[in-house]
Design a protein around this motif. Sequence first.
Motif, PDB file in Angstrom:
ATOM      1  N   LEU A   1       3.406  -0.945  -9.836  1.00  0.00           N
ATOM      2  CA  LEU A   1       2.893  -1.713  -8.725  1.00  0.00           C
ATOM      3  C   LEU A   1       2.543  -3.122  -9.227  1.00  0.00           C
ATOM      4  O   LEU A   1       2.346  -3.367 -10.496  1.00  0.00           O
ATOM      5  N   GLY A   2       2.418  -4.301  -8.408  1.00  0.00           N
ATOM      6  CA  GLY A   2       1.889  -5.490  -8.628  1.00  0.00           C
ATOM      7  C   GLY A   2       0.402  -5.295  -8.772  1.00  0.00           C
ATOM      8  O   GLY A   2      -0.145  -4.303  -8.344  1.00  0.00           O
ATOM      9  N   PRO A   3      -0.069  -6.645  -9.017  1.00  0.00           N
ATOM     10  CA  PRO A   3      -1.601  -6.699  -9.211  1.00  0.00           C
ATOM     11  C   PRO A   3      -2.174  -6.405  -7.651  1.00  0.00           C
ATOM     12  O   PRO A   3      -3.686  -5.998  -7.713  1.00  0.00           O
ATOM     13  N   LYS A   4      -1.711  -6.833  -6.716  1.00  0.00           N
ATOM     14  CA  LYS A   4      -2.128  -6.684  -5.376  1.00  0.00           C
ATOM     15  C   LYS A   4      -1.974  -5.191  -4.677  1.00  0.00           C
ATOM     16  O   LYS A   4      -2.351  -4.767  -3.632  1.00  0.00           O
TER      17      LYS A   4
ATOM     18  N   SER B   1       2.210   9.496  -9.559  1.00  0.00           N
ATOM     19  CA  SER B   1       0.998   8.280  -9.368  1.00  0.00           C
ATOM     20  C   SER B   1       1.084   7.366 -10.652  1.00  0.00           C
ATOM     21  O   SER B   1       1.086   6.063 -10.238  1.00  0.00           O
ATOM     22  N   GLY B   2       1.122   7.731 -11.835  1.00  0.00           N
ATOM     23  CA  GLY B   2       1.138   7.157 -13.268  1.00  0.00           C
ATOM     24  C   GLY B   2       2.389   6.168 -12.967  1.00  0.00           C
ATOM     25  O   GLY B   2       2.123   4.890 -13.207  1.00  0.00           O
TER      26      GLY B   2
ATOM     27  N   VAL C   1       0.655  -1.257  -0.122  1.00  0.00           N
ATOM     28  CA  VAL C   1       0.071   0.063   0.067  1.00  0.00           C
ATOM     29  C   VAL C   1       0.890   1.237   0.129  1.00  0.00           C
ATOM     30  O   VAL C   1       1.620   1.406   0.803  1.00  0.00           O
ATOM     31  N   PHE C   2       0.747   1.985  -1.095  1.00  0.00           N
ATOM     32  CA  PHE C   2       1.485   3.235  -1.082  1.00  0.00           C
ATOM     33  C   PHE C   2       0.653   4.458  -1.132  1.00  0.00           C
ATOM     34  O   PHE C   2      -0.650   4.548  -1.312  1.00  0.00           O
ATOM     35  N   VAL C   3       1.151   5.819  -0.876  1.00  0.00           N
ATOM     36  CA  VAL C   3       0.443   7.049  -0.851  1.00  0.00           C
ATOM     37  C   VAL C   3       1.213   7.922  -1.647  1.00  0.00           C
ATOM     38  O   VAL C   3       2.511   8.150  -1.530  1.00  0.00           O
ATOM     39  N   ASP C   4       0.427   8.706  -2.228  1.00  0.00           N
ATOM     40  CA  ASP C   4       1.011   9.874  -2.962  1.00  0.00           C
ATOM     41  C   ASP C   4       0.709  11.130  -2.522  1.00  0.00           C
ATOM     42  O   ASP C   4      -0.945  11.165  -2.652  1.00  0.00           O
TER      43      ASP C   4
ATOM     44  N   ASP D   1      -8.046   2.421 -12.934  1.00  0.00           N
ATOM     45  CA  ASP D   1      -6.952   1.647 -12.529  1.00  0.00           C
ATOM     46  C   ASP D   1      -7.862   1.404 -10.883  1.00  0.00           C
ATOM     47  O   ASP D   1      -7.821   2.285 -10.441  1.00  0.00           O
ATOM     48  N   LYS D   2      -8.328   0.269 -10.691  1.00  0.00           N
ATOM     49  CA  LYS D   2      -9.001  -0.153  -9.447  1.00  0.00           C
ATOM     50  C   LYS D   2      -8.013  -0.243  -8.419  1.00  0.00           C
ATOM     51  O   LYS D   2      -8.406  -0.230  -7.088  1.00  0.00           O
ATOM     52  N   ARG D   3      -6.604  -0.046  -8.443  1.00  0.00           N
ATOM     53  CA  ARG D   3      -5.681  -0.180  -7.463  1.00  0.00           C
ATOM     54  C   ARG D   3      -5.552   1.228  -6.912  1.00  0.00           C
ATOM     55  O   ARG D   3      -4.786   1.487  -6.013  1.00  0.00           O
ATOM     56  N   PHE D   4      -6.242   2.308  -7.469  1.00  0.00           N
ATOM     57  CA  PHE D   4      -5.919   3.700  -7.081  1.00  0.00           C
ATOM     58  C   PHE D   4      -7.182   4.362  -6.563  1.00  0.00           C
ATOM     59  O   PHE D   4      -8.361   4.046  -7.038  1.00  0.00           O
ATOM     60  N   ARG D   5      -6.777   5.222  -5.563  1.00  0.00           N
ATOM     61  CA  ARG D   5      -7.939   5.931  -4.862  1.00  0.00           C
ATOM     62  C   ARG D   5      -7.503   7.098  -4.539  1.00  0.00           C
ATOM     63  O   ARG D   5      -6.364   7.452  -3.886  1.00  0.00           O
TER      64      ARG D   5
END
Length: 135
Positions: free
Chosen positions: A64-67, A57-58, A45-48, A90-94
């Motif tokens: 990043l890996g798939p998880k 972020s891009g 889990v990472f934070v920008d 991208d569902k890995r991003f919020r």
Amino acid sequence: QVTWAGGHAATVGGIAGTIQAVGTHTPAMGKEVVAAIVAQDRDGVFVDGTFGRGGHSGLILKALGPKGTLHAFDLDPEAVKVGNALEKEDKRFRIHYGGFKSMASILPEVGVALGTVAGVFLDLGISSPQLDEAT
């Protein structure tokens, strides 16, 4: 001595910066950021904390890996619009509307325990698009 060469480029002490077209932004030290932050745990889990227009972020998302997941923060409504579009891609991003100081309260609200964050990135420089679009 500083001499401006157009756009957002400058020569300082004989070292030339990059030339930026209005409305664009090249993430500073992109490869180095990814290597330093993501390389150790691609599924973390990472934070920008300073999303801007999403350049860093891009790059982080590409590494990043798939998880892996990335949470970004910004106070600029235009930046958040860009982040909302990226969320759909991208569902890995919020994206979170708030300054980086709010991450300690917002992340637990969305299920991220603070001790589980693998890396935090803060680009505390100038936002080129904000200079271009200053009102």
